[in-house]
Design a protein around this motif. Structure first.
Motif, PDB file in Angstrom:
ATOM      1  N   ILE A 126       0.838  -1.201   0.000  1.00  0.00           N
ATOM      2  CA  ILE A 126       0.000   0.000   0.000  1.00  0.00           C
ATOM      3  C   ILE A 126       0.871   1.248   0.000  1.00  0.00           C
ATOM      4  CG2 ILE A 126      -1.657   1.359   1.351  1.00  0.00           C
ATOM      5  CD1 ILE A 126      -2.859  -1.339   2.290  1.00  0.00           C
ATOM      6  N   ARG A 127       1.899   1.262   0.824  1.00  0.00           N
ATOM      7  CA  ARG A 127       2.745   2.457   0.927  1.00  0.00           C
ATOM      8  C   ARG A 127       3.555   2.713  -0.344  1.00  0.00           C
ATOM      9  NH1 ARG A 127       5.413   2.962   6.902  1.00  0.00           N
ATOM     10  NH2 ARG A 127       6.372   4.728   5.820  1.00  0.00           N
ATOM     11  N   THR A 128       3.689   1.708  -1.198  1.00  0.00           N
ATOM     12  CA  THR A 128       4.426   1.900  -2.450  1.00  0.00           C
ATOM     13  C   THR A 128       3.495   1.899  -3.664  1.00  0.00           C
ATOM     14  OG1 THR A 128       4.947  -0.478  -2.459  1.00  0.00           O
ATOM     15  CG2 THR A 128       6.608   1.023  -1.576  1.00  0.00           C
ATOM     16  N   GLY A 129       2.193   2.020  -3.431  1.00  0.00           N
ATOM     17  CA  GLY A 129       1.266   2.255  -4.525  1.00  0.00           C
ATOM     18  C   GLY A 129       0.617   1.038  -5.139  1.00  0.00           C
ATOM     19  N   LEU A 151       6.952  -0.162  -8.579  1.00  0.00           N
ATOM     20  CA  LEU A 151       7.531   0.818  -9.490  1.00  0.00           C
ATOM     21  C   LEU A 151       8.921   0.374  -9.940  1.00  0.00           C
ATOM     22  CD1 LEU A 151       7.425   3.436 -11.049  1.00  0.00           C
ATOM     23  CD2 LEU A 151       8.037   4.677  -8.963  1.00  0.00           C
ATOM     24  N   GLU A 152       9.663  -0.266  -9.067  1.00  0.00           N
ATOM     25  CA  GLU A 152      10.962  -0.808  -9.454  1.00  0.00           C
ATOM     26  C   GLU A 152      10.807  -1.846 -10.562  1.00  0.00           C
ATOM     27  OE1 GLU A 152      13.279  -2.326  -6.261  1.00  0.00           O
ATOM     28  OE2 GLU A 152      13.400  -0.408  -5.191  1.00  0.00           O
ATOM     29  N   GLU A 153       9.770  -2.697 -10.458  1.00  0.00           N
ATOM     30  CA  GLU A 153       9.543  -3.730 -11.473  1.00  0.00           C
ATOM     31  C   GLU A 153       9.143  -3.111 -12.808  1.00  0.00           C
ATOM     32  OE1 GLU A 153      10.410  -6.733 -10.610  1.00  0.00           O
ATOM     33  OE2 GLU A 153      10.576  -6.225  -8.493  1.00  0.00           O
ATOM     34  N   VAL A 154       8.297  -2.092 -12.749  1.00  0.00           N
ATOM     35  CA  VAL A 154       7.855  -1.416 -13.971  1.00  0.00           C
ATOM     36  C   VAL A 154       9.049  -0.827 -14.707  1.00  0.00           C
ATOM     37  CG1 VAL A 154       6.531   0.569 -14.821  1.00  0.00           C
ATOM     38  CG2 VAL A 154       5.517  -0.977 -13.130  1.00  0.00           C
ATOM     39  N   ARG A 155       9.882  -0.114 -13.979  1.00  0.00           N
ATOM     40  CA  ARG A 155      11.054   0.525 -14.584  1.00  0.00           C
ATOM     41  C   ARG A 155      12.020  -0.524 -15.130  1.00  0.00           C
ATOM     42  NH1 ARG A 155      12.985   4.615 -10.600  1.00  0.00           N
ATOM     43  NH2 ARG A 155      11.145   5.658 -11.437  1.00  0.00           N
ATOM     44  N   GLY A 202      10.075   8.928 -11.202  1.00  0.00           N
ATOM     45  CA  GLY A 202       9.382   8.957  -9.917  1.00  0.00           C
ATOM     46  C   GLY A 202       9.920   7.936  -8.938  1.00  0.00           C
ATOM     47  N   SER A 203       9.459   8.065  -7.708  1.00  0.00           N
ATOM     48  CA  SER A 203       9.867   7.151  -6.639  1.00  0.00           C
ATOM     49  C   SER A 203       8.633   6.732  -5.853  1.00  0.00           C
ATOM     50  CB  SER A 203      10.861   7.845  -5.706  1.00  0.00           C
ATOM     51  OG  SER A 203      11.019   7.125  -4.501  1.00  0.00           O
ATOM     52  N   SER A 204       8.669   5.506  -5.340  1.00  0.00           N
ATOM     53  CA  SER A 204       7.570   5.069  -4.488  1.00  0.00           C
ATOM     54  C   SER A 204       7.491   5.880  -3.205  1.00  0.00           C
ATOM     55  CB  SER A 204       7.719   3.582  -4.163  1.00  0.00           C
ATOM     56  OG  SER A 204       7.552   2.814  -5.332  1.00  0.00           O
ATOM     57  N   ALA A 205       8.570   6.548  -2.846  1.00  0.00           N
ATOM     58  CA  ALA A 205       8.538   7.443  -1.687  1.00  0.00           C
ATOM     59  C   ALA A 205       7.613   8.630  -1.938  1.00  0.00           C
ATOM     60  CB  ALA A 205       9.940   7.930  -1.357  1.00  0.00           C
TER      61      ALA A 205
END
Length: 425
Positions: A108-111, A305-309, A382-385
């Protein structure tokens, strides 16, 4: 018209028209996306924020957060047989519930707003999904050296389906979860396929993850894992195939013909040196490819987001074509294509009629300037932060970076207690 919730003056991830939009939400659905003035009972200020569909984590083992940093830098089968499987014998329902809740909090915290999971004590994971408000597609991991050997586990998965499929306002769906060709005999797989047909549900399975798996399958059965599953009739019931790293052109033709959907796990595959899935080739054949993190014990985080990138970058390098997976397609793989991969039809887009699974990113940082292309900014900069607000099913699960449904301090304390007997010193 007055909506239940309105997100006002927000920019959209899939558009770069410099316009500010309003998103109207009624109940669990998006009811309006546009630039007209609208009213809501609750207003979320979207200024200087980017709205995107929530990530769909198409393959993970969420309770394996318990094993994060426990056994790293190992070959897959050595890692499984000598580290993970022995410790999994120590798990119980309590540990799986709190380990699942820890992973859900991270997602949740990373979207991430939806995940597809395969593990055991899955009733406890289902309870964690229900308590947290996230969306999930769950399956009990099934192994069996024969139909008789695996029968009790298949009954557990059947009960999971009967008890939880469609539960929590349809936030929970259930599949059957045969683990892999090397842990399930053919007669056991036939019993799983027959049960899937009886229940009207689909299958989630690891396939063609390593070169060794493929070679062993060919030696034993004279077929690749993909061809073997086709011969058994698995693909007739609908299949989410995790990994598919080592698939031939013929395998991909089979997958395309049967509409097999793939969960590509780039970071886990790299860390375990399993290889790189031929995503560009799959997409050229029309195969649906979603993205997953795999478990936090082999990744080691659940940051989509890391996986997407990484999926975009690897496809470019592997194919030698910088246009192979552009930012827009990487975004799709992490959202609506991932939703299709896990069998959901109304998730993953910012459109009227879709489920209100929405993430707002705070763009008030240097990485978000200049704003030439919003999709590119999210995928590449972007960043998950930057995740500020998360809604699932029209409910706010993260507000200004704070979890609203999970007491993280309590979760961490409970996990610490569970680790004491799951991984004894």
């Amino acid at each position: 018209m007055t909506y239940d919730i309105v997100i006002k003056d927000v920019e959209l991830a899939d558009r770069s028209d410099n316009k500010k939009y309003s998103i109207g939400i009624n109940g669990s659905n998006i009811a309006y996306v546009g630039t007209d003035p609208v009213e809501g009972h609750d207003i979320i200020d979207g200024r200087d924020h980017l709205a995107a569909p929530g990530w769909v984590n198409a393959h993970t083992h969420v309770a394996m957060t318990l094993f994060r940093s426990y056994a790293d830098d190992m070959v897959l089968m050595d890692w499984l047989q000598n580290k993970i499987w022995p410790m999994e014998n120590n798990l119980d329902g309590r540990a799986v519930y709190w380990g699942s809740l820890l992973g859900i909090a991270e997602m949740i915290r990373t979207g991430t707003t939806c995940f597809a999971d395969m593990y055991f004590f899955m009733e406890e994971t289902a309870k964690a999904v229900g308590d947290s408000g996230i969306r999930a597609v769950l399956s009990r991991g099934l192994t069996g050296s024969s139909a008789a050997d695996g029968a009790s586990r298949l009954e557990e998965n059947t009960e999971l389906y009967k008890n939880w499929n469609g539960a929590c306002n349809d936030r929970i769906h259930v599949m059957l979860g045969p683990h892999a060709p090397y842990t399930c005999s053919n007669d056991y797989l036939e019993s799983v396929i027959a049960r899937a047909k009886d229940l009207g549900c689909e299958i989630h399975m690891h396939l063609a993850e390593t070169a060794g798996e493929v070679e062993d399958c060919k030696k034993k059965y004279g077929k690749t894992p993909i061809a073997l599953m086709e011969s058994l009739g698995m693909f007739d019931v609908g299949t989410l195939a995790a990994h598919c790293v080592h698939v031939s052109d013929e395998d991909m033709d089979i997958m395309a013909r049967h509409h097999v959907r793939v969960a590509h796990n780039p970071q886990s595959n790299l860390k375990l040196a399993s290889g790189i899935a031929p995503v560009a080739a799959m997409r050229k054949k029309g195969i649906t490819v979603g993205l997953g993190t795999d478990g936090a014990s082999s990744n080691n985080n659940l940051d989509m987001l890391e996986e997407v990138r990484l999926a975009a970058m690897l496809a470019k390098t592997q194919s030698g074509d910088p246009k192979a997976v552009p930012a827009s397609e990487a975004l799709a793989m992490g959202t609506w294509m991932g939703a299709e991969a896990v069998g959901l039809k109304n998730v993953g887009r910012l459109e009227a009629g879709q489920k209100a699974d929405i993430v707002l990113y705070n763009m008030d940082s240097p990485a978000w300037y200049p704003r030439n292309d919003r999709t590119s900014l999210l995928v590449y900069a972007g960043s998950s932060a930057d995740v500020d607000t998360v809604l699932v099913d029209g409910n706010i699960l993260l507000k200004k970076g704070e979890l609203t449904t999970i007491d993280l301090e309590k979760v961490v304390a409970e996990v610490d207690q569970c680790i004491g007997y799951v991984i004894p010193k």
